[in-house]
Design a protein around this motif. Structure first.
Motif, PDB file in Angstrom:
ATOM      1  N   ALA A  90       3.514  -1.246   9.164  1.00 22.22           N
ATOM      2  CA  ALA A  90       3.953  -1.511   7.792  1.00 22.22           C
ATOM      3  C   ALA A  90       5.473  -1.553   7.717  1.00 22.22           C
ATOM      4  O   ALA A  90       6.160  -0.772   8.372  1.00 22.22           O
ATOM      5  CB  ALA A  90       3.425  -0.432   6.858  1.00 22.22           C
ATOM      6  N   PHE A 104       1.947   5.003   1.243  1.00 24.40           N
ATOM      7  CA  PHE A 104       1.857   5.943   2.346  1.00 24.40           C
ATOM      8  C   PHE A 104       2.884   7.044   2.116  1.00 24.40           C
ATOM      9  O   PHE A 104       3.940   6.810   1.536  1.00 24.40           O
ATOM     10  CB  PHE A 104       2.187   5.287   3.686  1.00 24.40           C
ATOM     11  CG  PHE A 104       1.097   4.428   4.253  1.00 24.40           C
ATOM     12  CD1 PHE A 104      -0.034   4.995   4.829  1.00 24.40           C
ATOM     13  CD2 PHE A 104       1.206   3.051   4.236  1.00 24.40           C
ATOM     14  CE1 PHE A 104      -1.032   4.202   5.369  1.00 24.40           C
ATOM     15  CE2 PHE A 104       0.217   2.248   4.776  1.00 24.40           C
ATOM     16  CZ  PHE A 104      -0.906   2.825   5.342  1.00 24.40           C
ATOM     17  N   ARG A 114      -2.701  -5.041  11.304  1.00 23.21           N
ATOM     18  CA  ARG A 114      -3.658  -3.975  11.606  1.00 23.21           C
ATOM     19  C   ARG A 114      -3.920  -3.985  13.091  1.00 23.21           C
ATOM     20  O   ARG A 114      -4.106  -5.032  13.691  1.00 23.21           O
ATOM     21  CB  ARG A 114      -4.968  -4.183  10.840  1.00 23.21           C
ATOM     22  CG  ARG A 114      -4.767  -4.046   9.352  1.00 23.21           C
ATOM     23  CD  ARG A 114      -6.091  -4.075   8.601  1.00 23.21           C
ATOM     24  NE  ARG A 114      -5.845  -3.980   7.173  1.00 23.21           N
ATOM     25  CZ  ARG A 114      -5.711  -2.853   6.510  1.00 23.21           C
ATOM     26  NH1 ARG A 114      -5.816  -1.712   7.133  1.00 23.21           N
ATOM     27  NH2 ARG A 114      -5.476  -2.845   5.217  1.00 23.21           N
ATOM     28  N   VAL A 145       2.043  -3.834   4.457  1.00 24.89           N
ATOM     29  CA  VAL A 145       1.303  -3.890   5.717  1.00 24.89           C
ATOM     30  C   VAL A 145       1.486  -5.264   6.345  1.00 24.89           C
ATOM     31  O   VAL A 145       1.257  -6.287   5.715  1.00 24.89           O
ATOM     32  CB  VAL A 145      -0.199  -3.595   5.491  1.00 24.89           C
ATOM     33  CG1 VAL A 145      -0.985  -3.805   6.776  1.00 24.89           C
ATOM     34  CG2 VAL A 145      -0.382  -2.181   4.979  1.00 24.89           C
ATOM     35  N   TYR A 192       4.648   0.584   1.024  1.00 27.00           N
ATOM     36  CA  TYR A 192       4.886  -0.105   2.285  1.00 27.00           C
ATOM     37  C   TYR A 192       4.142  -1.421   2.266  1.00 27.00           C
ATOM     38  O   TYR A 192       3.124  -1.551   1.597  1.00 27.00           O
ATOM     39  CB  TYR A 192       4.386   0.732   3.472  1.00 27.00           C
ATOM     40  CG  TYR A 192       5.250   1.909   3.795  1.00 27.00           C
ATOM     41  CD1 TYR A 192       6.181   1.836   4.817  1.00 27.00           C
ATOM     42  CD2 TYR A 192       5.151   3.092   3.078  1.00 27.00           C
ATOM     43  CE1 TYR A 192       6.996   2.927   5.131  1.00 27.00           C
ATOM     44  CE2 TYR A 192       5.960   4.183   3.386  1.00 27.00           C
ATOM     45  CZ  TYR A 192       6.873   4.083   4.402  1.00 27.00           C
ATOM     46  OH  TYR A 192       7.668   5.150   4.702  1.00 27.00           O
ATOM     47  N   ILE A 204       0.843  -1.188   0.000  1.00 27.37           N
ATOM     48  CA  ILE A 204       0.000   0.000   0.000  1.00 27.37           C
ATOM     49  C   ILE A 204       0.884   1.245   0.000  1.00 27.37           C
ATOM     50  O   ILE A 204       2.035   1.188   0.431  1.00 27.37           O
ATOM     51  CB  ILE A 204      -0.963  -0.041   1.196  1.00 27.37           C
ATOM     52  CG1 ILE A 204      -2.114   0.895   0.997  1.00 27.37           C
ATOM     53  CG2 ILE A 204      -0.263   0.224   2.480  1.00 27.37           C
ATOM     54  CD1 ILE A 204      -3.341   0.499   1.780  1.00 27.37           C
ATOM     55  N   ASP A 241      -4.866   6.923   6.259  1.00 30.25           N
ATOM     56  CA  ASP A 241      -3.893   7.674   5.469  1.00 30.25           C
ATOM     57  C   ASP A 241      -3.382   6.898   4.252  1.00 30.25           C
ATOM     58  O   ASP A 241      -2.583   7.419   3.475  1.00 30.25           O
ATOM     59  CB  ASP A 241      -2.696   8.088   6.330  1.00 30.25           C
ATOM     60  CG  ASP A 241      -3.055   9.186   7.319  1.00 30.25           C
ATOM     61  OD1 ASP A 241      -4.078   9.871   7.114  1.00 30.25           O
ATOM     62  OD2 ASP A 241      -2.316   9.352   8.304  1.00 30.25           O
ATOM     63  N   ALA A 242      -3.841   5.670   4.095  1.00 26.13           N
ATOM     64  CA  ALA A 242      -3.423   4.864   2.935  1.00 26.13           C
ATOM     65  C   ALA A 242      -3.897   5.529   1.657  1.00 26.13           C
ATOM     66  O   ALA A 242      -4.972   6.117   1.605  1.00 26.13           O
ATOM     67  CB  ALA A 242      -4.005   3.466   3.029  1.00 26.13           C
ATOM     68  N   GLN A 243      -3.077   5.438   0.622  1.00 26.99           N
ATOM     69  CA  GLN A 243      -3.422   6.029  -0.661  1.00 26.99           C
ATOM     70  C   GLN A 243      -3.506   4.925  -1.702  1.00 26.99           C
ATOM     71  O   GLN A 243      -2.627   4.065  -1.767  1.00 26.99           O
ATOM     72  CB  GLN A 243      -2.375   7.062  -1.055  1.00 26.99           C
ATOM     73  CG  GLN A 243      -2.303   8.194  -0.051  1.00 26.99           C
ATOM     74  CD  GLN A 243      -1.251   9.216  -0.410  1.00 26.99           C
ATOM     75  OE1 GLN A 243      -0.688   9.216  -1.483  1.00 26.99           O
ATOM     76  NE2 GLN A 243      -0.997  10.118   0.524  1.00 26.99           N
ATOM     77  N   ALA A 296      -4.636   3.917   9.394  1.00 25.53           N
ATOM     78  CA  ALA A 296      -5.101   3.175   8.220  1.00 25.53           C
ATOM     79  C   ALA A 296      -5.761   4.103   7.208  1.00 25.53           C
ATOM     80  O   ALA A 296      -5.633   3.904   5.998  1.00 25.53           O
ATOM     81  CB  ALA A 296      -6.060   2.066   8.643  1.00 25.53           C
TER      82      ALA A 296
END
Length: 75
Positions: free
Chosen positions: A41, A7, A74, A71, A69, A5, A56-58, A54
């Motif tokens: 991450a 970040f 969680r 992950v 990154y 993912i 802020d994930a793009q 979480a």
């Protein structure tokens, strides 16, 4: 649950070299601040673990500062 993912490294709450320590600090941070969901991450350099919100994930990189990154957990 390995998911890659994007970040922004500047959005991290903490950067830690030890995975177990990162998980512990993430759990403490969430409990003390009643924070939203967090993720632990593995950084793009494979040397550090970062704690992010979480949310802020793009979905895809929007700027040069955004890195991939992996992950690991969680919280």
């Amino acid at each position: 649950m390995e998911t890659r993912i994007f970040f922004n490294p500047g959005d991290s709450i903490a950067n830690i070299h030890d995975y177990n320590e990162a998980v512990r600090k993430g759990q403490i941070f969430k409990r003390e601040r009643e924070a939203d969901d967090l993720v632990i991450a593995k950084g793009p350099d494979d040397e550090e673990y970062a704690i992010f919100y979480a949310k802020d994930a793009q979905p895809e990189p929007k700027a040069n500062k955004v890195k991939v990154y992996e992950v690991k957990k969680r919280v």
